[in-house]
Design an enzyme around this catalytic site. Structure first.
Site, PDB file in Angstrom:
ATOM      1  N   THR A  12       0.848  -1.206   0.000  1.00  0.00           N
ATOM      2  CA  THR A  12       0.000   0.000   0.000  1.00  0.00           C
ATOM      3  C   THR A  12       0.879   1.249   0.000  1.00  0.00           C
ATOM      4  OG1 THR A  12      -0.140   0.461   2.396  1.00  0.00           O
ATOM      5  CG2 THR A  12      -1.689  -1.165   1.524  1.00  0.00           C
ATOM      6  N   TYR A  46       0.942  -4.975 -11.741  1.00  0.00           N
ATOM      7  CA  TYR A  46       2.169  -5.745 -11.562  1.00  0.00           C
ATOM      8  C   TYR A  46       2.817  -6.285 -12.831  1.00  0.00           C
ATOM      9  CZ  TYR A  46       0.967  -5.233  -6.707  1.00  0.00           C
ATOM     10  OH  TYR A  46       0.677  -4.685  -5.482  1.00  0.00           O
ATOM     11  N   PHE A  49      -3.573 -13.837  -0.154  1.00  0.00           N
ATOM     12  CA  PHE A  49      -2.532 -13.475   0.820  1.00  0.00           C
ATOM     13  C   PHE A  49      -2.034 -12.071   0.523  1.00  0.00           C
ATOM     14  CE2 PHE A  49      -0.200 -15.647  -2.614  1.00  0.00           C
ATOM     15  CZ  PHE A  49       0.864 -14.799  -2.851  1.00  0.00           C
TER      16      PHE A  49
HETATM   17  C1  LIG Z   1      -1.302   0.434  -6.073  1.00  0.00           C
HETATM   18  C2  LIG Z   1      -0.441   1.362  -5.244  1.00  0.00           C
HETATM   19  C3  LIG Z   1       0.356   0.519  -4.255  1.00  0.00           C
HETATM   20  C4  LIG Z   1       0.506   2.087  -6.193  1.00  0.00           C
HETATM   21  O1  LIG Z   1       1.425   2.886  -5.453  1.00  0.00           O
HETATM   22  P1  LIG Z   1       2.168   4.163  -6.086  1.00  0.00           P
HETATM   23  O2  LIG Z   1       3.306   4.486  -5.188  1.00  0.00           O
HETATM   24  O3  LIG Z   1       1.195   5.197  -6.393  1.00  0.00           O
HETATM   25  O4  LIG Z   1       2.744   3.551  -7.439  1.00  0.00           O
HETATM   26  P2  LIG Z   1       4.037   4.108  -8.245  1.00  0.00           P
HETATM   27  O5  LIG Z   1       4.011   5.592  -8.242  1.00  0.00           O
HETATM   28  O6  LIG Z   1       5.264   3.470  -7.763  1.00  0.00           O
HETATM   29  O7  LIG Z   1       3.704   3.566  -9.665  1.00  0.00           O
HETATM   30  C5  LIG Z   1       4.461   2.538 -10.292  1.00  0.00           C
HETATM   31  C6  LIG Z   1       3.849   2.277 -11.630  1.00  0.00           C
HETATM   32  O8  LIG Z   1       2.589   1.632 -11.442  1.00  0.00           O
HETATM   33  C7  LIG Z   1       1.555   2.391 -12.063  1.00  0.00           C
HETATM   34  N1  LIG Z   1       0.399   2.268 -11.176  1.00  0.00           N
HETATM   35  C8  LIG Z   1       0.371   2.521  -9.868  1.00  0.00           C
HETATM   36  N2  LIG Z   1      -0.828   2.231  -9.368  1.00  0.00           N
HETATM   37  C9  LIG Z   1      -1.572   1.810 -10.388  1.00  0.00           C
HETATM   38  C10 LIG Z   1      -2.914   1.373 -10.504  1.00  0.00           C
HETATM   39  N3  LIG Z   1      -3.705   1.328  -9.430  1.00  0.00           N
HETATM   40  N4  LIG Z   1      -3.349   1.003 -11.719  1.00  0.00           N
HETATM   41  C11 LIG Z   1      -2.530   1.044 -12.793  1.00  0.00           C
HETATM   42  N5  LIG Z   1      -1.249   1.445 -12.739  1.00  0.00           N
HETATM   43  C12 LIG Z   1      -0.782   1.821 -11.547  1.00  0.00           C
HETATM   44  C13 LIG Z   1       2.083   3.794 -12.166  1.00  0.00           C
HETATM   45  O9  LIG Z   1       1.446   4.486 -13.199  1.00  0.00           O
HETATM   46  C14 LIG Z   1       3.546   3.539 -12.426  1.00  0.00           C
HETATM   47  O10 LIG Z   1       3.726   3.171 -13.773  1.00  0.00           O
HETATM   48  P3  LIG Z   1       5.129   3.408 -14.543  1.00  0.00           P
HETATM   49  O11 LIG Z   1       6.220   3.181 -13.545  1.00  0.00           O
HETATM   50  O12 LIG Z   1       5.109   2.395 -15.605  1.00  0.00           O
HETATM   51  O13 LIG Z   1       5.068   4.817 -14.978  1.00  0.00           O
HETATM   52  C15 LIG Z   1      -1.297   2.395  -4.475  1.00  0.00           C
HETATM   53  O14 LIG Z   1      -2.080   3.107  -5.381  1.00  0.00           O
HETATM   54  C16 LIG Z   1      -2.205   1.797  -3.429  1.00  0.00           C
HETATM   55  O15 LIG Z   1      -1.828   1.714  -2.258  1.00  0.00           O
HETATM   56  N6  LIG Z   1      -3.442   1.397  -3.797  1.00  0.00           N
HETATM   57  C17 LIG Z   1      -4.408   0.872  -2.835  1.00  0.00           C
HETATM   58  C18 LIG Z   1      -3.972  -0.479  -2.239  1.00  0.00           C
HETATM   59  C19 LIG Z   1      -3.711  -1.509  -3.310  1.00  0.00           C
HETATM   60  O16 LIG Z   1      -4.513  -1.728  -4.197  1.00  0.00           O
HETATM   61  N7  LIG Z   1      -2.541  -2.174  -3.227  1.00  0.00           N
HETATM   62  C20 LIG Z   1      -2.169  -3.229  -4.116  1.00  0.00           C
HETATM   63  C21 LIG Z   1      -2.405  -4.493  -3.396  1.00  0.00           C
HETATM   64  S1  LIG Z   1      -2.147  -5.900  -4.384  1.00  0.00           S
END
Ligand SMILES: CC(C)(COP(=O)(O)OP(=O)(O)OC[C@H]1O[C@@H](n2cnc3c(N)ncnc32)[C@H](O)[C@@H]1OP(=O)(O)O)[C@@H](O)C(=O)NCCC(=O)NCCS
Length: 441
Positions: free
Chosen positions: A111, A151, A441
């Site tokens: 997160t 991912y 998980f």
């Molecule tokens: C998903 C999450 C962890 C991303 O964190 P973040 O720090 O904003 O991500 P980053 O800035 O490092 O982005 C990394 C890459 O992923 C992409 N990305 C991040 N979140 C994304 C999303 N929700 N959907 C699509 N692409 C996403 C970014 O555009 C970036 O792409 P690039 O490096 O190719 O330009 C955050 O939005 C979050 O906490 N979401 C809610 C909880 C969640 O869903 N966690 C995942 C659990 S499996």
């Protein structure tokens, strides 16, 4: 692997890149209840869950200490003690084709606080996780995901699908075998004692399955939190074979259908069965339950046998099917040599990997007994070898045997450098047992 991974240092590359943005990447001392508690609250907030009660936090502090727990802190934030990002990971066996397991790096709790999103924090954490796994010699990473869009860029791909099933029990008369064992109601506490041994018998049967962790049982059985928070209608039934040996169990709840006092819907929570006989015993029991109009069974395999054990094939429908376990090969040789294959042959794999871990040209030589040897292979392909060019995501999708190479070739996701190579890969890679992972998980 023992839990030596807990002592793996923080990844210096990601620590440096985050530091350049004023952020601190660090490990959480899970023995420090206050620090770990604030990390757990940050994780709950990240998934939009409510703040956890002190009791729940206390249970998690004890139950999740085996995970390597990492956070990112912004020392300039108003609440500088709360991490602005979380991730946890541990090494655990995952089943691969051939009823065997390989150590995999399970990644969870990813997160980033909405105040700090889209500035590369998740990328820094994910890359750090992969480098840490590689430094520990863990050949594969895996996760279950909230969104399918995040991912792929890190080399992960969906390798195990799951389906939510609904069975209309008014139409679905049992036509499967008549089991000769018996069913017994047991308590949740008894299942907590007896369940792990049954699940352990089942674990190597389907590629993609992993070991549940101790806190998994407490959560699944409603034993976390206070007495008042525990579900009152969770039922547990155990199946013993004709010799009296426990071979399976089900946990489920039966809910009244609104406006119909005698109408009920049965929701399956966990069904775990070690034998076909136990499978028939448990599913027949659930499907034949009186006063129940439908059975809802989430997160099951996509080709459940019960669909073939009822009188009306259309009475069992998948209400949803989607990706569940995502895998990411880190060490091609170790990963591919760990599983077994269905057909012998030679396959040259030209693997591209933007992060470099799996990049290379490999020769996979599969013997008649289904074992394989992998070598770096810069030279010409041997006669009759299949040859494909593919990304690490595509190889990871194929790895557990549940995704078709022919489909990926048709989709333009893998390139056949010899005609017919995708079919050759399918003949060797496809698992006769459809991969399935029974938990999140
Ligand atoms: C998903 C999450 C962890 C991303 O964190 P973040 O720090 O904003 O991500 P980053 O800035 O490092 O982005 C990394 C890459 O992923 C992409 N990305 C991040 N979140 C994304 C999303 N929700 N959907 C699509 N692409 C996403 C970014 O555009 C970036 O792409 P690039 O490096 O190719 O330009 C955050 O939005 C979050 O906490 N979401 C809610 C909880 C969640 O869903 N966690 C995942 C659990 S499996």
């Amino acid at each position: 692997m023992s839990n030596d991974y807990l002592r793996a240092p923080i990844d210096p590359n990601s620590a440096q890149s985050l530091e350049a943005g004023g952020l601190r990447l660090d490990l959480v001392d899970t023995a420090d209840a206050e620090q770990f508690g604030s990390w757990l609250q940050a994780e709950a907030r990240g998934f939009h869950d409510g703040a956890a009660s002190d009791e729940t936090i206390a249970g998690q502090v004890a139950g999740l200490a085996y995970r390597r727990t990492t956070g990112v802190w912004d020392d300039t934030a108003a609440d500088a003690a709360s991490p602005v990002a979380t991730v946890s990971s541990w090494s655990t066996p995952v089943t691969v084709p051939g009823e065997r397991a390989i150590d995999a790096w399970a990644v969870s709790a990813v997160t980033v606080a909405p105040t700090h999103r889209r500035r590369g924090i998740a990328r820094a954490m994910l890359e750090a996780e992969l480098r840490t796994a590689r430094s520990l010699g863990v050949p594969l990473a895996m996760l279950t995901v909230s969104e399918a869009t995040i991912y792929g860029r890190f080399g992960f791909a969906p390798a195990v699908m799951a389906a939510d099933w609904k069975i209309d029990t008014r139409r679905a008369h049992w036509t499967g075998p008549t089991p000769d064992g018996r069913l017994n109601f047991i308590t949740v506490e008894q299942l907590k004692e007896q369940g792990p041994a049954i699940v352990e018998k089942v674990r190597l049967q389907s590629p993609g399955e992993i070991e549940p962790w101790p806190l998994f049982w407490d959560r699944a059985l409603g034993l976390t939190g206070s007495e008042a928070e525990r579900p009152k209608n969770l039922r547990v039934v155990r199946y013993d074979d004709a010799a009296g040996e426990p071979q399976g169990f089900a946990t489920y709840v039966v809910n009244e259908v609104a406006g119909d006092v005698f109408g009920h819907s049965l929701e399956v929570r966990i069904v775990s069965t070690a034998t076909d006989d136990a499978y028939a015993g448990i599913w027949r029991y659930l499907i034949e339950m009186d006063l129940v109009g439908d059975v809802i069974a989430p997160l099951r395999a996509v080709d459940e046998a019960f669909a073939w054990q009822i009188s009306d094939f259309r009475a069992a429908t998948k209400t949803r099917q989607r990706d569940h376990l995502w895998t990411r090969i880190i060490d091609v040789k170790a990963a591919l040599e760990a599983r077994r294959y269905s057909a012998h042959g030679s396959i040259v794999l030209e693997v591209s990997d933007a992060l470099g871990f799996a990049e290379g040209r490999f020769l996979l030589s599969i013997a008649d007994d289904g074992t394989a040897r992998v070598r770096d292979w810069p030279g010409a392909a041997p006669d009759n070898a299949a040859i494909v060019a593919l990304g690490v995501s595509e190889l990871s999708a194929l790895y557990l045997g549940g995704v078709s190479a022919a489909t990926l070739a048709r989709a333009g996701r893998i390139t056949e450098l010899h005609a017919g190579s995708a079919s050759a890969i399918d003949a060797s890679f496809r698992s006769p047992i459809t991969p399935w992972l029974s938990i999140w998980f």
